[in-house]
Design a protein around this motif. Sequence first.
Motif, PDB file in Angstrom:
ATOM      1  N   LEU A  17     -41.265  28.586  -5.576  1.00 29.94           N
ATOM      2  CA  LEU A  17     -40.029  27.880  -5.908  1.00 29.94           C
ATOM      3  C   LEU A  17     -39.026  27.879  -4.762  1.00 29.94           C
ATOM      4  O   LEU A  17     -39.047  28.760  -3.909  1.00 29.94           O
ATOM      5  N   VAL A  18     -38.131  26.904  -4.823  1.00 34.05           N
ATOM      6  CA  VAL A  18     -36.905  26.906  -4.034  1.00 34.05           C
ATOM      7  C   VAL A  18     -35.774  26.926  -5.054  1.00 34.05           C
ATOM      8  O   VAL A  18     -35.718  26.086  -5.969  1.00 34.05           O
ATOM      9  N   LEU A  19     -34.881  27.905  -4.914  1.00 40.13           N
ATOM     10  CA  LEU A  19     -33.717  28.032  -5.792  1.00 40.13           C
ATOM     11  C   LEU A  19     -32.490  27.659  -4.973  1.00 40.13           C
ATOM     12  O   LEU A  19     -32.225  28.264  -3.934  1.00 40.13           O
ATOM     13  N   ASP A  29     -31.422  15.600 -13.302  1.00 39.68           N
ATOM     14  CA  ASP A  29     -32.502  16.556 -13.594  1.00 39.68           C
ATOM     15  C   ASP A  29     -32.120  17.493 -14.736  1.00 39.68           C
ATOM     16  O   ASP A  29     -32.965  17.864 -15.561  1.00 39.68           O
ATOM     17  N   LEU A  30     -30.856  17.877 -14.802  1.00 38.51           N
ATOM     18  CA  LEU A  30     -30.425  18.757 -15.897  1.00 38.51           C
ATOM     19  C   LEU A  30     -30.395  18.018 -17.231  1.00 38.51           C
ATOM     20  O   LEU A  30     -30.701  18.606 -18.275  1.00 38.51           O
ATOM     21  N   VAL A  31     -30.071  16.723 -17.225  1.00 39.02           N
ATOM     22  CA  VAL A  31     -30.166  15.923 -18.451  1.00 39.02           C
ATOM     23  C   VAL A  31     -31.615  15.928 -18.927  1.00 39.02           C
ATOM     24  O   VAL A  31     -31.891  16.137 -20.117  1.00 39.02           O
ATOM     25  N   GLY A  78     -41.077  19.554  -4.707  1.00 39.16           N
ATOM     26  CA  GLY A  78     -39.664  19.371  -5.056  1.00 39.16           C
ATOM     27  C   GLY A  78     -39.401  19.038  -6.507  1.00 39.16           C
ATOM     28  O   GLY A  78     -38.250  18.805  -6.893  1.00 39.16           O
ATOM     29  N   SER A  79     -40.427  19.042  -7.335  1.00 41.38           N
ATOM     30  CA  SER A  79     -40.235  18.671  -8.737  1.00 41.38           C
ATOM     31  C   SER A  79     -39.465  19.751  -9.493  1.00 41.38           C
ATOM     32  O   SER A  79     -39.502  20.933  -9.143  1.00 41.38           O
ATOM     33  N   LEU A  80     -38.795  19.322 -10.530  1.00 44.95           N
ATOM     34  CA  LEU A  80     -37.978  20.217 -11.346  1.00 44.95           C
ATOM     35  C   LEU A  80     -38.853  21.180 -12.142  1.00 44.95           C
ATOM     36  O   LEU A  80     -39.759  20.768 -12.857  1.00 44.95           O
ATOM     37  N   VAL A  81     -38.558  22.467 -12.015  1.00 47.78           N
ATOM     38  CA  VAL A  81     -39.201  23.500 -12.825  1.00 47.78           C
ATOM     39  C   VAL A  81     -38.223  23.976 -13.896  1.00 47.78           C
ATOM     40  O   VAL A  81     -38.593  24.154 -15.052  1.00 47.78           O
ATOM     41  N   GLY A  82     -36.964  24.147 -13.534  1.00 42.81           N
ATOM     42  CA  GLY A  82     -35.949  24.600 -14.482  1.00 42.81           C
ATOM     43  C   GLY A  82     -34.681  24.992 -13.757  1.00 42.81           C
ATOM     44  O   GLY A  82     -34.381  24.472 -12.686  1.00 42.81           O
ATOM     45  N   ALA A 106     -43.321  21.991 -20.384  1.00 45.61           N
ATOM     46  CA  ALA A 106     -44.661  21.775 -19.824  1.00 45.61           C
ATOM     47  C   ALA A 106     -45.055  22.853 -18.824  1.00 45.61           C
ATOM     48  O   ALA A 106     -46.231  22.993 -18.493  1.00 45.61           O
ATOM     49  N   LEU A 107     -44.074  23.647 -18.357  1.00 46.67           N
ATOM     50  CA  LEU A 107     -44.340  24.654 -17.336  1.00 46.67           C
ATOM     51  C   LEU A 107     -44.191  26.087 -17.842  1.00 46.67           C
ATOM     52  O   LEU A 107     -44.331  27.033 -17.059  1.00 46.67           O
ATOM     53  N   THR A 108     -43.934  26.268 -19.131  1.00 46.92           N
ATOM     54  CA  THR A 108     -43.793  27.623 -19.654  1.00 46.92           C
ATOM     55  C   THR A 108     -45.152  28.321 -19.655  1.00 46.92           C
ATOM     56  O   THR A 108     -46.203  27.680 -19.656  1.00 46.92           O
TER      57      THR A 108
END
Length: 183
Positions: A17-19, A29-31, A78-82, A106-108
């Motif tokens: 990840l990149v945070l 992305d947050l929406v 670069g896709s959204l993980v959370g 989908a990523l849990t």
Amino acid sequence: MPAAAHPRTDPIQTPRLVLSPVGSEDVDDLVLLYADPRVASWTGPWTPTSVAAWTHEMAARWTTDGVGKWMARNRADGSLVGRGGFTRFDLAGEAVLELGWVIRDALTGRGYATEVGRAALAWADEHEAGTPVVAFTEVHNHASRAVMRRLGMRPARLIRREGLIEGRPGLHPDAPFALYRAS
């Protein structure tokens, strides 16, 4: 030459990840994240307007509080993980950092929450040494409680969320929450 980033807000890289600190560019992305049915089952419904307001508040907290939430993106594409990170608040007279995370449904189950949590605890050790770190969740959220245990956090007590966090009350503000403390 661009100004150097402040060490507290430099992106953090983990193995996957990149945070990076939440910013106004993250609203869309947050929406998407908060529209995820599983996420909404824990956090309650969010509107694009409430997400935009929350995003603005979280971006400002990096300046006012010196801590905040990060966007978690896949290093490879670069896709959204959370998202995850800290909120500074008063817990019954004690100044603490509350560690939290939200991962796309989908990523849990792939260890992303634990990866975010480990990076956050390392960040706190470097930038907020001595400030207690806590996490809490609904007592029946066994997945988050398992993450807290994997992070080495220990159960402390049950609390009521009402009045602890400004803003969104969540689905059951009077329900008991399990509070964990970092060692």
